[in-house]
Design a protein around this motif. Sequence first.
Motif, PDB file in Angstrom:
ATOM      1  N   ASP A   1      10.135  46.316-105.590  1.00 32.56           N
ATOM      2  CA  ASP A   1      11.435  46.846-105.339  1.00 32.56           C
ATOM      3  C   ASP A   1      11.022  48.583-104.802  1.00 32.56           C
ATOM      4  OD1 ASP A   1      13.759  48.240-105.302  1.00 32.56           O
ATOM      5  OD2 ASP A   1      14.586  46.594-106.712  1.00 32.56           O
TER       6      ASP A   1
ATOM      7  N   LEU B   1      12.547  50.797-107.485  1.00 35.33           N
ATOM      8  CA  LEU B   1      11.744  50.788-108.697  1.00 35.33           C
ATOM      9  C   LEU B   1      10.646  51.638-108.614  1.00 35.33           C
ATOM     10  CD1 LEU B   1      12.354  47.419-110.582  1.00 35.33           C
ATOM     11  CD2 LEU B   1      12.647  49.570-111.604  1.00 35.33           C
TER      12      LEU B   1
ATOM     13  N   PHE C   1      11.257  55.049-108.654  1.00 35.65           N
ATOM     14  CA  PHE C   1      11.805  55.370-110.066  1.00 35.65           C
ATOM     15  C   PHE C   1      10.580  55.658-110.973  1.00 35.65           C
ATOM     16  CE2 PHE C   1      12.922  54.689-114.332  1.00 35.65           C
ATOM     17  CZ  PHE C   1      13.943  55.211-114.543  1.00 35.65           C
TER      18      PHE C   1
ATOM     19  N   LYS D   1       7.693  56.878-109.627  1.00 32.26           N
ATOM     20  CA  LYS D   1       6.964  57.767-108.995  1.00 32.26           C
ATOM     21  C   LYS D   1       7.627  59.171-109.602  1.00 32.26           C
ATOM     22  CE  LYS D   1       6.130  60.323-104.756  1.00 32.26           C
ATOM     23  NZ  LYS D   1       6.750  60.044-103.176  1.00 32.26           N
ATOM     24  N   MET D   2       8.964  58.915-109.609  1.00 33.38           N
ATOM     25  CA  MET D   2       9.464  60.281-109.914  1.00 33.38           C
ATOM     26  C   MET D   2       9.359  60.396-111.706  1.00 33.38           C
ATOM     27  SD  MET D   2      13.572  60.514-108.965  1.00 33.38           S
ATOM     28  CE  MET D   2      14.215  59.932-110.320  1.00 33.38           C
ATOM     29  N   HIS D   3       9.149  59.379-112.058  1.00 36.85           N
ATOM     30  CA  HIS D   3       8.665  59.711-113.600  1.00 36.85           C
ATOM     31  C   HIS D   3       7.281  59.889-114.001  1.00 36.85           C
ATOM     32  CE1 HIS D   3      12.872  59.337-115.501  1.00 36.85           C
ATOM     33  NE2 HIS D   3      13.124  58.444-114.614  1.00 36.85           N
TER      34      HIS D   3
ATOM     35  N   ASN E   1      12.425  65.015-104.709  1.00 36.29           N
ATOM     36  CA  ASN E   1      10.788  65.140-104.731  1.00 36.29           C
ATOM     37  C   ASN E   1      10.430  63.914-104.183  1.00 36.29           C
ATOM     38  OD1 ASN E   1       8.802  67.000-104.502  1.00 36.29           O
ATOM     39  ND2 ASN E   1       7.935  65.830-106.227  1.00 36.29           N
ATOM     40  N   LEU E   2      11.427  62.879-103.767  1.00 35.10           N
ATOM     41  CA  LEU E   2      10.536  61.399-103.238  1.00 35.10           C
ATOM     42  C   LEU E   2      10.275  61.751-101.753  1.00 35.10           C
ATOM     43  CD1 LEU E   2      13.202  59.271-104.734  1.00 35.10           C
ATOM     44  CD2 LEU E   2      11.140  59.182-105.566  1.00 35.10           C
TER      45      LEU E   2
ATOM     46  N   LEU F   1      15.574  65.733-114.823  1.00 38.12           N
ATOM     47  CA  LEU F   1      16.321  65.109-113.439  1.00 38.12           C
ATOM     48  C   LEU F   1      16.265  63.667-113.501  1.00 38.12           C
ATOM     49  CD1 LEU F   1      15.349  66.558-109.910  1.00 38.12           C
ATOM     50  CD2 LEU F   1      15.425  63.989-110.456  1.00 38.12           C
ATOM     51  N   SER F   2      17.375  63.067-113.216  1.00 36.63           N
ATOM     52  CA  SER F   2      17.634  61.714-113.241  1.00 36.63           C
ATOM     53  C   SER F   2      18.053  61.071-111.872  1.00 36.63           C
ATOM     54  CB  SER F   2      18.276  61.047-114.415  1.00 36.63           C
ATOM     55  OG  SER F   2      17.606  61.068-115.547  1.00 36.63           O
ATOM     56  N   PHE F   3      17.879  59.998-111.639  1.00 33.24           N
ATOM     57  CA  PHE F   3      18.344  59.494-110.033  1.00 33.24           C
ATOM     58  C   PHE F   3      18.854  58.121-110.474  1.00 33.24           C
ATOM     59  CE2 PHE F   3      18.188  58.102-105.883  1.00 33.24           C
ATOM     60  CZ  PHE F   3      17.868  59.257-104.956  1.00 33.24           C
TER      61      PHE F   3
ATOM     62  N   PHE G   1      20.193  54.972-108.145  1.00 32.31           N
ATOM     63  CA  PHE G   1      19.976  54.451-106.662  1.00 32.31           C
ATOM     64  C   PHE G   1      21.099  53.659-106.404  1.00 32.31           C
ATOM     65  CE2 PHE G   1      15.721  55.270-108.476  1.00 32.31           C
ATOM     66  CZ  PHE G   1      14.939  55.751-107.525  1.00 32.31           C
TER      67      PHE G   1
ATOM     68  N   THR H   1      18.647  48.615-109.313  1.00 34.34           N
ATOM     69  CA  THR H   1      17.158  48.590-109.288  1.00 34.34           C
ATOM     70  C   THR H   1      16.777  48.215-110.635  1.00 34.34           C
ATOM     71  OG1 THR H   1      17.127  51.150-109.337  1.00 34.34           O
ATOM     72  CG2 THR H   1      16.585  50.362-107.086  1.00 34.34           C
ATOM     73  N   LEU H   2      17.051  47.435-111.491  1.00 36.79           N
ATOM     74  CA  LEU H   2      16.588  47.072-112.604  1.00 36.79           C
ATOM     75  C   LEU H   2      15.220  46.117-112.345  1.00 36.79           C
ATOM     76  CD1 LEU H   2      20.108  46.293-114.287  1.00 36.79           C
ATOM     77  CD2 LEU H   2      18.954  48.505-113.988  1.00 36.79           C
ATOM     78  N   MET H   3      14.734  46.268-113.764  1.00 36.21           N
ATOM     79  CA  MET H   3      13.572  45.368-113.894  1.00 36.21           C
ATOM     80  C   MET H   3      14.066  43.600-114.416  1.00 36.21           C
ATOM     81  SD  MET H   3      10.844  47.491-115.615  1.00 36.21           S
ATOM     82  CE  MET H   3      11.921  47.652-117.128  1.00 36.21           C
TER      83      MET H   3
ATOM     84  N   LEU I   1      12.903  52.286-120.404  1.00 40.81           N
ATOM     85  CA  LEU I   1      11.764  52.583-119.229  1.00 40.81           C
ATOM     86  C   LEU I   1      11.400  54.050-119.324  1.00 40.81           C
ATOM     87  CD1 LEU I   1       9.755  51.256-117.490  1.00 40.81           C
ATOM     88  CD2 LEU I   1      11.484  51.474-115.573  1.00 40.81           C
ATOM     89  N   PRO I   2      12.271  54.885-118.839  1.00 39.69           N
ATOM     90  CA  PRO I   2      11.895  56.362-118.619  1.00 39.69           C
ATOM     91  C   PRO I   2      11.081  56.982-119.691  1.00 39.69           C
ATOM     92  CG  PRO I   2      14.249  56.081-118.212  1.00 39.69           C
ATOM     93  CD  PRO I   2      13.792  54.816-118.499  1.00 39.69           C
TER      94      PRO I   2
ATOM     95  N   ARG J   1      20.298  53.980-117.972  1.00 38.36           N
ATOM     96  CA  ARG J   1      18.920  54.525-117.889  1.00 38.36           C
ATOM     97  C   ARG J   1      18.740  55.986-117.447  1.00 38.36           C
ATOM     98  NH1 ARG J   1      15.701  50.978-113.267  1.00 38.36           N
ATOM     99  NH2 ARG J   1      17.024  52.447-112.031  1.00 38.36           N
TER     100      ARG J   1
END
Lengths: 255, 263
Positions: free
Chosen positions: A146, A149, A152, A154-156, B54-55, B80-82, B84, B88-90, B101-102, B149
């Motif tokens: 995904d 994901l 996500f 990469k950002m972390h 920064n993506l 910083l959090s994003f 989407f 976008t969950l696992m 996760l983070p 999250r």
Amino acid sequence: MPARLISLFAPLAVGVLFLLLWQGICYIWHIPPYLMPAPSDIAHSLFSNINPLCHALYSTLTVTLAALLVSVVFGVLVAFVLVQHPLIERSLMPYVVLMQVTPVVALAPLIIILVKTTLLALIVCATLIAIFPIISNTLQGLKSVDPGLAAFFKMHKASRLKTLLRLQIPSALPMFMAGLQISSGLALVGAVVAEFVAGTGGNSAGLAYEILQAGFQMDIPRMFAALFMITLTGLALYMATSSIRKLVLYNRIQH
Amino acid sequence: MQETVISIQSAEKTFPNGVQGLAPITLDIFPKERISLIGPSGCGKSTLLKLIANLHQPSEGSLSWWNKDFSEVGKENHRLSFVFQEPTLMPWSTVRKNVRLPLDLEGIAPAVSEPRVQEALKVVGLEHAAERFPAQLSGGMKMRVSIARALVTRPNLLLMDEPFGALDELTRNRLDEDMANLCGKDDLTLLFVTHSLYEAAFLSTRVMVMAAHPGRIFAEYEIDPAIPRDEAFRLSDTFAMICQDLSKLLIEASHSSLVAKVA
């Protein structure tokens, strides 16, 4: 009747009807067993030759399962290597495809000559047939993460190893399982093909060798009995891998 | 000089196919601001958000985060959090593990992270669903997990890319109210991409109206941060007036985009 029972009994009913029709045709037209044995002849041959057939089945199953195991281990490893960099994939993928498109039946005599142990030679042949879906599906699975994901992670600032273990491998699991299901059937096909080649060369092993021997002796019911066991084995392998797939992916399906 | 959370200096983005996604943009975002980005499709709202996350890297110009480089982001008070567009969950993990996760990626031990996960789940009202899998949740619940999250790292800047776009009006309004409450309580700066000017009017203290061809900031609209963001505000004349103003600006931005495209 509940839908589940219908879906179980409907194919069974079709099978029984087909066997009755087959039996009827053989009986009415007095077809001799050496041309087309009736299901009752095959069943009789199956029970009277159950020991050698089971011994042959054990041999075929050993080759099949060993080839499947080797395919899974090497297939997944190759997919991991290929996914590391697009250049690696572009450099190696043509050879993986080349291996797939080269008919193993043409390579088998060479493999059997080169590899002295018959069992090992059979496993190599069966692996060559079974490995491609594992490589291809695992590779696609590893690449079909995904994008959200992936961003996500990469950002972390997740490490490559963490991304592989926590994201890519679980993401690839559905496609890997589909590959495993295809490969289980192909491993059996590969084992039987290899046994045929080995059998014609005088190395006795497995159900394919039983078919060859029955053919030489014009024992057609026994030939069909061995064929029946191969089909049954293929079906059992498919059902087993299908059950594993459902079990592994249980939580991802909406219940 | 007031400290900025984000400072964008003439940052522009041209994609590898030559399309200019963003014309040079200069923008300062200050602590506790709630900024919405609205505009017609293709005006670069998400691109701007991804530059800030920064993506994406700017083709020209520069960005700074808390007056520092991005490598400093993630440290205390610079989180910083994003969130989407999709949750976008696992799908293979429970709600609890998704939210954790983070923290797992940062290498925080479960004993330390678990109370924070519980706290984040409580904020979004999903403590009861912690052991469920994403496939067992509704669209709104999945989005709440995604927000939890994002909150579990206790961010100072929360970036949201049209997170409620796929939800029905009622769920969206409820989540907007949750977000407004959250921003009111915490020292949180919010940057929000949306297609809904009602959402922008409800949540924001500043609305950036963007235009396309190329993507650029067309107008800025300030909303008094002192106004309480509740149901009464949504039904007030002030809210209607803000929506009317934003609607006019959006029409002008769309017109400007069309003119630029034809030219």
